[in-house]
Scaffold this motif. Structure first.
Motif, mmCIF file in Angstrom:
data_model
loop_
_atom_site.group_PDB
_atom_site.id
_atom_site.type_symbol
_atom_site.label_atom_id
_atom_site.label_comp_id
_atom_site.label_asym_id
_atom_site.label_seq_id
_atom_site.Cartn_x
_atom_site.Cartn_y
_atom_site.Cartn_z
ATOM 1 N N TYR A 121 0.826 -1.206 0.000
ATOM 2 C CA TYR A 121 0.000 0.000 0.000
ATOM 3 C C TYR A 121 0.861 1.258 0.000
ATOM 4 O O TYR A 121 0.614 2.197 -0.768
ATOM 5 N N LYS B 282 2.057 3.712 8.910
ATOM 6 C CA LYS B 282 1.111 3.958 7.811
ATOM 7 C C LYS B 282 0.566 5.379 7.868
ATOM 8 O O LYS B 282 0.584 6.108 6.863
ATOM 9 N N GLU C 280 1.151 8.587 5.362
ATOM 10 C CA GLU C 280 0.038 9.232 4.651
ATOM 11 C C GLU C 280 0.045 10.740 4.860
ATOM 12 O O GLU C 280 -0.043 11.514 3.887
ATOM 13 N N GLU D 251 -5.810 8.334 6.850
ATOM 14 C CA GLU D 251 -6.314 7.551 5.715
ATOM 15 C C GLU D 251 -7.390 8.317 4.956
ATOM 16 O O GLU D 251 -7.383 8.364 3.718
ATOM 17 N N LEU E 251 -4.702 -1.155 -0.280
ATOM 18 C CA LEU E 251 -5.198 -0.820 1.050
ATOM 19 C C LEU E 251 -6.288 -1.799 1.475
ATOM 20 O O LEU E 251 -6.327 -2.231 2.628
ATOM 21 N N TYR F 48 -4.575 -4.937 2.456
ATOM 22 C CA TYR F 48 -3.985 -4.789 3.790
ATOM 23 C C TYR F 48 -5.047 -4.949 4.871
ATOM 24 O O TYR F 48 -4.843 -5.652 5.876
ATOM 25 N N LYS F 49 -6.176 -4.303 4.686
ATOM 26 C CA LYS F 49 -7.233 -4.389 5.688
ATOM 27 C C LYS F 49 -7.783 -5.808 5.815
ATOM 28 O O LYS F 49 -8.219 -6.213 6.897
#
Length: 248
Positions: free
Chosen positions: A93, A133, A137, A226, A240, A243-244
């Motif tokens: 991601y 993360k 971002e 995010e 993403l 990843y989740k």
């Protein structure tokens, strides 16, 4: 045909035809490039320094703005990330996000450094992946022209003399409590959230991930980061969602 030498992180690899492969790389100067790696999957032609998440010294042939790989020497590999599906998915991601905000025509060296330090942080397993993360971002959006304005109230233009500080993802600005209540669309920031955002935005790249945050402030810091990235870039990310799906 010109020869080009550069250092780059390989963000992505896509097989092409029977034996070839295209590499998407982010150079040390922050330019994204596509490189043809001929015979990448043919016997002894395979080079382990030309795989995803390798930071390598590349020797390229250039003709008409097109690049083909001649050779690659490994500087550092992040292969160990593949041993942990959650950290690998997060790295994918971050790589996709970095690739979205960079291109072939403009240098973004800060983005390249931030991504390398983020991968080192994930590799070392000493930093909370969620904070890595979110810090990435916030900072990458700032480096790409979408920096949030936290210097004062974005509604009345006055300094915010005392807490609370409120924030709007859509406006990208802070506001004092009175203005935030009047305008709407602002969320009150926890003190820890505000400090973490300011750290992510201003720290040297190698120190951007060197902080800790817990509880409600951590949740808010990560959630807003995010949302801020997706809103201001105007898109979601398949990596993403992956990843989740694997995050614990």
């Amino acid at each position: 045909m010109a020869e080009v030498r550069l250092r780059a992180l390989i963000l992505r690899e896509v097989d092409f035809g029977d034996f070839d492969r295209y590499l998407t790389v982010l150079t040390e100067y922050g330019r994204k490039s596509e490189i043809l790696y001929k015979n990448a999957r043919r016997g002894k032609k395979q080079n382990p320094a030309a795989r995803q998440f390798c930071y390598s010294e590349l020797i390229l042939s250039e003709r008409g703005g097109k690049y083909a790989l001649r050779d690659a020497d490994l500087v550092h590999s992040f292969f160990s990330l593949a041993e942990d599906i959650e950290r690998y998915a997060l790295a994918c991601y971050l790589a996709e996000l970095a690739g979205t905000v960079t291109g072939p025509d403009e240098d973004s060296p800060a983005v390249s450094r931030l991504l390398l330090y983020a991968l080192h942080a994930l590799e070392g397993k000493k930093r909370d992946p969620l904070l890595v993360k979110a810090a990435f971002e916030w900072r990458v959006l700032a480096e790409s022209g979408y920096a949030p304005d936290l210097a004062g109230c974005g509604v009345c233009g006055q300094p915010i003399a005392q807490p609370p500080v409120c924030f709007s993802v859509r406006a990208g600005t802070a506001a004092d409590a009175k203005c935030a209540a009047r305008i709407g669309g602002y969320e009150r920031l926890a003190d820890g959230t505000l400090r973490a955002i300011l750290h992510a935005l201003s720290a040297e790249p190698q120190k951007a991930y060197a902080f800790a945050l817990t509880g409600a402030a951590k949740e808010q810091f990560c959630r807003l980061a995010e949302a801020y990235a997706q809103y201001h870039l105007g898109r979601g990310f398949d990596s993403l969602q992956f990843y989740k799906s694997v995050a614990l």
